[in-house]
Design a protein around this motif. Structure first.
Motif, mmCIF file in Angstrom:
data_model
loop_
_atom_site.group_PDB
_atom_site.id
_atom_site.type_symbol
_atom_site.label_atom_id
_atom_site.label_comp_id
_atom_site.label_asym_id
_atom_site.label_seq_id
_atom_site.Cartn_x
_atom_site.Cartn_y
_atom_site.Cartn_z
ATOM 1 N N ALA A 452 7.729 -3.467 1.682
ATOM 2 C CA ALA A 452 5.999 -2.449 2.049
ATOM 3 C C ALA A 452 6.164 -1.336 1.235
ATOM 4 O O ALA A 452 7.175 -0.644 0.516
ATOM 5 N N VAL A 453 4.564 -0.898 0.957
ATOM 6 C CA VAL A 453 4.612 -0.365 -0.599
ATOM 7 C C VAL A 453 4.281 1.024 0.617
ATOM 8 O O VAL A 453 3.401 0.570 1.744
ATOM 9 N N ILE A 454 4.598 1.984 -0.065
ATOM 10 C CA ILE A 454 4.609 3.603 0.455
ATOM 11 C C ILE A 454 3.214 3.905 -0.408
ATOM 12 O O ILE A 454 2.872 4.156 -0.751
ATOM 13 N N ASP A 455 2.682 5.305 1.813
ATOM 14 C CA ASP A 455 2.119 5.450 0.747
ATOM 15 C C ASP A 455 2.348 7.100 -0.313
ATOM 16 O O ASP A 455 1.713 8.198 1.141
ATOM 17 N N MET A 456 2.351 6.830 -1.265
ATOM 18 C CA MET A 456 2.836 7.455 -2.150
ATOM 19 C C MET A 456 2.834 6.730 -3.550
ATOM 20 O O MET A 456 2.930 6.094 -4.377
#
Length: 591
Positions: A452-456
């Motif tokens: 998953a791609v983190i919101d960062m």
């Protein structure tokens, strides 16, 4: 016939050679600037091909072969270490036995074959296990599949080890210009263009090739480097009729081994007083007797019996029984710099494989829908180095000379220390950013979703690479300069070889460290710090460990600096200042 042979040899030395086609007097000019495109294209395309596959290789091992993060990182470390070690071996073989042209040719086709096999692993499904996506469970690779992979990587390492140490020297062979000639600037121009092209090839490898691999897949991503390597090998061979091909001669590494062997043979002999008649000096040696440091090696240049100098010209008939003062002092100069050399090993331990994994979990959008490739962050280091070195050379050095009385800028040891501190700062920053990244992943409920791609933003990784780039701008450059100043002029080329060996040692240490950390932290069924799922692992603890070891290494460096004392030129300046002060304080006699 003898005069014809002498003339032919003379022509070769001056960059020309004779070949008989219809008549023996026809001449074909050898060497010169026209050979440079063949040589530089060969080296640049080899680097684009090999450097282009390195950053994303950890992803290919995880995604294509189902390796764990620790095992995949160890493979990359070991691969890099072997490539660096083979550079020393390639230089030795070319100087002693085969010559540079043949070694570069062998290396070029070795790299080509290795890249073709690596490309085939992406093209043929049977050559690797089936995996659905990165960091998910895959079937284990068979022994045959791993053998094909490692064989391709080995061939690429052999190619790099043959091409890189020989290419720049082979280009210099083409421009053998008489000392004092107005054309000496051609050699400077060659070196400038050579290093500029190497820098550009590195940038292309870390940007274009890495981007293609990520967006167009491994088939094209590995096929393009193989194509470039094909052009590299063919272009080098096409230029063969125009090259000056210097015959191999005596190798420095062989000389070192001879000194060690003869020292052991003569270990029971007693060292004489400083009597130059007891030591064998060659014509080029500036010393009549060996220095007092490392006295055990002095026994290698002692004259046991006059029979050892049985050649009519007074030279040694058996170099494995008698060495010269120059040989002994050359080995001593290497041993003297080894303590400072050792301070750079921990600094060189790379973080790139782990940084690539971090980047895959972060938001990599920069402008619009353009995403920065995960493996391209080493490009930030390259750009930082390219900015910092000119700033230091053109701005800081003049300021230091004008306001602080440092005409040469900071000393080599000072710059080495500055580099070590910036690298420690970079690794400490890595630990902090990874802590932030992992905390964000857990808070967003993505601890068990490694894909998953983190919101960062991925830009959080930039500061650590800037710090590491500043460290690279100071430490390695100063280390090579320190080696140069510590070696005789005849050994100047060995400085870069020693630095290459340091890179190999750093990769070996990195591999061992990863194995130890992974094994210890996974005891008792615990999640390893270097877990394949970096969201549940503790990569930040590993970075903190590297920072701690870096601080210890810095104190070790300070101890080494204290043991070395001031540089010779600093001693001379201090002595001159002292004499000047005594002269000024001396009373002038009056009549």
């Amino acid at each position: 016939m003898e005069s014809s042979g002498a003339a032919e040899q003379k022509l070769l030395e001056n960059g020309t050679s004779s070949q008989s086609s219809s008549s023996s007097s026809s001449l074909i000019r050898k060497g010169g600037l026209r050979t440079m495109p063949f040589i530089i294209v060969n080296e640049c395309l080899e680097r684009v091909a090999s450097y282009g596959i390195m950053p994303n290789m950890i992803l290919y091992l995880l995604n294509g072969y189902g390796m764990t993060v620790a095992k995949g990182t160890n493979v990359v470390y070991t691969w890099s270490a072997i490539s660096d070690i083979l550079s020393i071996f390639g230089a030795f073989i070319s100087d002693s036995y085969l010559g540079r042209f043949l070694v570069i040719s062998i290396g070029s086709f070795s790299s080509l074959l290795g890249l073709i096999i690596l490309w085939l692993t992406a093209m043929i499904p049977e050559l690797k296990p089936s995996c659905e996506s990165i960091m998910l469970r895959c079937s284990s690779a068979t022994t045959a599949q791993l053998a094909v992979l490692f064989f391709s990587m080995g061939l690429i390492s052999i190619g790099a080890g043959c091409v890189r140490p020989c290419s720049i020297a082979f280009g210099g062979d083409q421009l053998k210009i008489k000392e004092g000639s107005n054309d000496e600037r051609l050699l400077d121009s060659y070196f400038n263009w050579y290093y500029t092209s190497i820098g550009l090839s590195t940038i292309i490898a870390l940007s274009v090739i890495v981007y293609i691999q990520e967006n167009l897949g491994w088939k094209i991503g590995f096929g393009l480097p193989a194509l470039l390597m094909f052009i590299s090998a063919v272009s080098f061979i096409i230029g063969s009729p125009f090259y000056v091909k210097v015959k191999p001669g005596h190798c420095l590494l062989t000389s070192f081994v001879q000194v060690a062997v003869v020292s052991v043979k003569n270990r029971k002999l007693s060292l004489p007083d400083s009597n130059f008649d007891q030591y064998y000096q060659d014509g080029d040696s500036e010393l009549a007797v060996p220095t007092d440091s490392l006295r055990c090696l002095n026994k290698a240049c002692m004259i046991k019996t006059p029979e050892t100098l049985s050649n009519p010209d007074g030279s040694v008939s058996d170099p494995w029984s008698q060495c010269t003062v120059g040989q002994v002092e050359s080995l001593k100069s290497v041993l003297r710099v080894l303590p400072m050399w050792s301070t750079g090993i921990l600094m060189m331990v790379s973080l790139s494989s782990f940084s690539t994994l971090q980047a895959t979990t972060l938001d990599r959008r920069l402008v619009g829908n353009f995403k920065m490739p995960a493996g391209s962050f080493n490009l930030i280091m390259v750009i930082t180095v390219s900015i910092v070195i000119p700033i230091y050379d053109r701005i800081m050095v003049p300021l230091l000379a004008k306001h602080w009385g440092m005409p040469r800028g900071f000393s080599c040891k000072t710059r080495i220390g500055i580099g070590l501190l910036f690298v420690c700062a970079g690794k400490a920053t890595s630990a902090l950013v990874e802590t932030m990244r992992r905390t964000a992943a857990i808070e967003q409920g993505l601890e068990d979703q490694p894909n998953a791609v983190i919101d960062m933003s991925v830009l959080w990784l930039v500061p650590e690479f800037v710090f590491l780039g500043i460290g690279e701008a100071f430490n390695p450059v100063a280390q090579v300069e320190f080696f140069y100043t510590g070696f005789p002029k005849t050994m100047s080329s060995f400085a870069m070889a020693l630095f290459t060996l340091e890179l190999a040692a750093a990769n070996a240490v990195g591999s061992v460290l990863v194995s130890i950390v992974d094994k210890i932290t996974s005891l008792g069924g615990k999640e390893s710090w270097l877990s394949t799922n970096i969201n549940s692992g503790h990569l930040n603890y590993y970075y903190a460990l590297l920072t701690f070891l870096g601080v210890i290494n810095y104190f070790y460096f300070l101890a080494i600096c204290w043991a070395y004392g001031p540089a010779p030129w600093q001693k001379l300046e201090a002595s001159a200042d002292k004499e000047e002060e005594q002269f000024e304080n001396r009373e002038v006699p009056t009549s």
